[in-house]
Design a protein around this motif. Sequence first.
Motif, PDB file in Angstrom:
ATOM      1  N   ASP A 190      39.622  25.695  43.218  1.00 22.19           N
ATOM      2  CA  ASP A 190      39.397  26.841  44.104  1.00 22.19           C
ATOM      3  C   ASP A 190      40.605  27.765  44.229  1.00 22.19           C
ATOM      4  O   ASP A 190      40.501  28.843  44.811  1.00 22.19           O
ATOM      5  N   ASP A 191      41.741  27.346  43.706  1.00 21.28           N
ATOM      6  CA  ASP A 191      42.963  28.141  43.827  1.00 21.28           C
ATOM      7  C   ASP A 191      42.966  29.251  42.767  1.00 21.28           C
ATOM      8  O   ASP A 191      43.399  29.048  41.630  1.00 21.28           O
ATOM      9  N   VAL A 192      42.493  30.422  43.153  1.00 23.62           N
ATOM     10  CA  VAL A 192      42.384  31.544  42.211  1.00 23.62           C
ATOM     11  C   VAL A 192      43.764  31.953  41.691  1.00 23.62           C
ATOM     12  O   VAL A 192      43.917  32.317  40.513  1.00 23.62           O
ATOM     13  N   GLN A 193      44.777  31.881  42.548  1.00 23.31           N
ATOM     14  CA  GLN A 193      46.116  32.286  42.135  1.00 23.31           C
ATOM     15  C   GLN A 193      46.628  31.419  40.985  1.00 23.31           C
ATOM     16  O   GLN A 193      47.338  31.900  40.088  1.00 23.31           O
ATOM     17  N   LEU A 194      46.265  30.143  40.999  1.00 19.66           N
ATOM     18  CA  LEU A 194      46.660  29.231  39.926  1.00 19.66           C
ATOM     19  C   LEU A 194      46.016  29.667  38.594  1.00 19.66           C
ATOM     20  O   LEU A 194      46.668  29.691  37.549  1.00 19.66           O
ATOM     21  N   TRP A 195      44.735  30.010  38.658  1.00 18.76           N
ATOM     22  CA  TRP A 195      44.037  30.521  37.462  1.00 18.76           C
ATOM     23  C   TRP A 195      44.703  31.804  36.958  1.00 18.76           C
ATOM     24  O   TRP A 195      44.921  31.970  35.756  1.00 18.76           O
ATOM     25  N   LEU A 196      45.025  32.694  37.897  1.00 16.90           N
ATOM     26  CA  LEU A 196      45.617  33.984  37.504  1.00 16.90           C
ATOM     27  C   LEU A 196      47.013  33.799  36.911  1.00 16.90           C
ATOM     28  O   LEU A 196      47.436  34.572  36.046  1.00 16.90           O
ATOM     29  N   SER A 197      47.735  32.772  37.381  1.00 16.84           N
ATOM     30  CA  SER A 197      49.059  32.472  36.805  1.00 16.84           C
ATOM     31  C   SER A 197      48.901  32.032  35.352  1.00 16.84           C
ATOM     32  O   SER A 197      49.697  32.405  34.484  1.00 16.84           O
ATOM     33  N   HIS A 198      47.859  31.244  35.089  1.00 13.55           N
ATOM     34  CA  HIS A 198      47.603  30.812  33.707  1.00 13.55           C
ATOM     35  C   HIS A 198      47.215  32.011  32.836  1.00 13.55           C
ATOM     36  O   HIS A 198      47.673  32.145  31.690  1.00 13.55           O
ATOM     37  N   VAL A 199      46.402  32.907  33.389  1.00 14.44           N
ATOM     38  CA  VAL A 199      46.025  34.134  32.673  1.00 14.44           C
ATOM     39  C   VAL A 199      47.269  34.949  32.324  1.00 14.44           C
ATOM     40  O   VAL A 199      47.441  35.408  31.186  1.00 14.44           O
ATOM     41  N   ALA A 200      48.165  35.115  33.319  1.00 13.56           N
ATOM     42  CA  ALA A 200      49.389  35.907  33.104  1.00 13.56           C
ATOM     43  C   ALA A 200      50.269  35.263  32.039  1.00 13.56           C
ATOM     44  O   ALA A 200      50.856  35.961  31.198  1.00 13.56           O
ATOM     45  N   PHE A 201      50.351  33.940  32.060  1.00 10.41           N
ATOM     46  CA  PHE A 201      51.156  33.221  31.054  1.00 10.41           C
ATOM     47  C   PHE A 201      50.588  33.436  29.650  1.00 10.41           C
ATOM     48  O   PHE A 201      51.333  33.704  28.697  1.00 10.41           O
ATOM     49  N   SER A 257      36.721  31.913  30.324  1.00 11.47           N
ATOM     50  CA  SER A 257      35.395  31.310  30.291  1.00 11.47           C
ATOM     51  C   SER A 257      35.249  30.229  31.370  1.00 11.47           C
ATOM     52  O   SER A 257      34.264  30.207  32.124  1.00 11.47           O
ATOM     53  N   THR A 258      36.246  29.345  31.470  1.00  6.40           N
ATOM     54  CA  THR A 258      36.202  28.265  32.463  1.00  6.40           C
ATOM     55  C   THR A 258      36.331  28.816  33.878  1.00  6.40           C
ATOM     56  O   THR A 258      35.612  28.387  34.790  1.00  6.40           O
ATOM     57  N   MET A 259      37.233  29.775  34.052  1.00  6.99           N
ATOM     58  CA  MET A 259      37.458  30.355  35.380  1.00  6.99           C
ATOM     59  C   MET A 259      36.197  31.052  35.903  1.00  6.99           C
ATOM     60  O   MET A 259      35.825  30.889  37.075  1.00  6.99           O
ATOM     61  N   LEU A 260      35.515  31.801  35.042  1.00  7.25           N
ATOM     62  CA  LEU A 260      34.328  32.536  35.478  1.00  7.25           C
ATOM     63  C   LEU A 260      33.149  31.610  35.757  1.00  7.25           C
ATOM     64  O   LEU A 260      32.295  31.931  36.587  1.00  7.25           O
ATOM     65  N   ALA A 261      33.123  30.469  35.081  1.00 13.40           N
ATOM     66  CA  ALA A 261      32.065  29.491  35.372  1.00 13.40           C
ATOM     67  C   ALA A 261      32.223  28.936  36.785  1.00 13.40           C
ATOM     68  O   ALA A 261      31.242  28.621  37.458  1.00 13.40           O
ATOM     69  N   ILE A 262      33.476  28.848  37.250  1.00 13.47           N
ATOM     70  CA  ILE A 262      33.754  28.300  38.587  1.00 13.47           C
ATOM     71  C   ILE A 262      33.768  29.407  39.646  1.00 13.47           C
ATOM     72  O   ILE A 262      33.284  29.220  40.764  1.00 13.47           O
ATOM     73  N   HIS A 263      34.333  30.564  39.280  1.00 13.71           N
ATOM     74  CA  HIS A 263      34.491  31.654  40.260  1.00 13.71           C
ATOM     75  C   HIS A 263      33.590  32.846  39.905  1.00 13.71           C
ATOM     76  O   HIS A 263      34.031  34.001  39.901  1.00 13.71           O
ATOM     77  N   SER A 264      32.331  32.561  39.624  1.00 12.04           N
ATOM     78  CA  SER A 264      31.394  33.635  39.260  1.00 12.04           C
ATOM     79  C   SER A 264      31.104  34.559  40.429  1.00 12.04           C
ATOM     80  O   SER A 264      30.551  35.644  40.253  1.00 12.04           O
ATOM     81  N   ASN A 265      31.513  34.160  41.651  1.00 14.99           N
ATOM     82  CA  ASN A 265      31.249  34.971  42.856  1.00 14.99           C
ATOM     83  C   ASN A 265      32.317  36.029  43.097  1.00 14.99           C
ATOM     84  O   ASN A 265      32.289  36.704  44.116  1.00 14.99           O
ATOM     85  N   LYS A 266      33.246  36.207  42.149  1.00 16.40           N
ATOM     86  CA  LYS A 266      34.343  37.174  42.350  1.00 16.40           C
ATOM     87  C   LYS A 266      34.276  38.279  41.291  1.00 16.40           C
ATOM     88  O   LYS A 266      34.742  38.085  40.156  1.00 16.40           O
ATOM     89  N   PRO A 267      33.709  39.436  41.643  1.00 12.77           N
ATOM     90  CA  PRO A 267      33.567  40.535  40.667  1.00 12.77           C
ATOM     91  C   PRO A 267      34.877  40.951  40.004  1.00 12.77           C
ATOM     92  O   PRO A 267      34.891  41.302  38.825  1.00 12.77           O
ATOM     93  N   ALA A 268      35.980  40.894  40.755  1.00 21.06           N
ATOM     94  CA  ALA A 268      37.267  41.340  40.204  1.00 21.06           C
ATOM     95  C   ALA A 268      37.674  40.517  38.985  1.00 21.06           C
ATOM     96  O   ALA A 268      38.294  41.044  38.052  1.00 21.06           O
TER      97      ALA A 268
END
Length: 342
Positions: free
Chosen positions: A98-109, A124-135
């Motif tokens: 649920d920690d979106v910031q952790l996912w975004l840190s991986h994206v930035a890396f 792909s994995t992040m959107l499967a879990i956080h499909s409720n976030k349009p951003a």
Amino acid sequence: RVEDRVPELEQLERVGLFTRAEIRAVLRKASALEYKIQRRALRKEDFINYIQYEINLLELIKKRRARIGYSFKKEEIEHSILHRVHSLFNRATGKWKDDVQLWLSHVAFCKQWNAKHQLSKVFSTMLAIHSNKPALWIMAAKWEMETRLSSESARHLFLRALRFHPECPKLYQEYFRMELMHAEKQRKEKKEFEKAKMDLGEFNYSEEILNGEMARIVYRDATQKIKGVEFQLAVLSIAKLFDFTQDLQKEILENLQANYADDPLTWDYMARRELDLGSLKAPGHPTKQSKVAEMARREERCCAVFDEAVGALPTENMWKCYITFCLERYNRKTNSEELKQK
């Protein structure tokens, strides 16, 4: 495991990037960090600290390489560290989904180290879990369009996102922008091929796509679901960024006037639009006086529209729009005495 590091550390010492004392220090620190993430009670901070240490190590190696001018053995050194960082991120995001910031840190890396294949899997994995976030959908689609240059993948992501968020204005705006960017890209390609006198037979350039027809379809679909003048103005401002959208702009403007004539924002837009609609240019080089006179004429046309607006729609919000416009122009030290009096 710490012993997996030994080959890369030996390479670092062998090629002169690190001293033996530094290698020992790295081993000690890595052992301590590794121990913390192998405990039964895992803490997110331990993973973050480990990841940060590895990233700092990568940056240090990069600086040392630049300093001594050595660019070999990247496969044996950096690639194994990069693989370890990805593994740490995967474990961390698997544990704290649920920690979106952790996912975004991986994206930035991934973006920083140009790990395109890995980033595609992360999205792909992040959107499967956080499909409720349009951003997040928008971020992934933009990356597909702008970095991987795949309008097809970006379109697919937007369509998937709209199944989850069928009434999200921002998703439609960015989808609309993407289709116009795709049309612009195709127009440029076609122009280059024509300039090089290449045969366009093998390339399928659809006139409809070149003229932004896909964006028009997105716009019309959006207007069935999203009401309000704000959305119309947002897509209109996007369309104005592209020089082949005159017909599309005209359609949006007509919808705006037909469906939102009683909204102060429509009148405000129509009035301010007069500032951008220049008159016929006089022959010769324009003087400072002629520029001032032209701007004064435009401001007068704006005021004429606002006067009509407060007559047709004498509401507090409409008057606020008019007053705000006058104050803005007054603060620009306009030379129009009539506007100052207003």
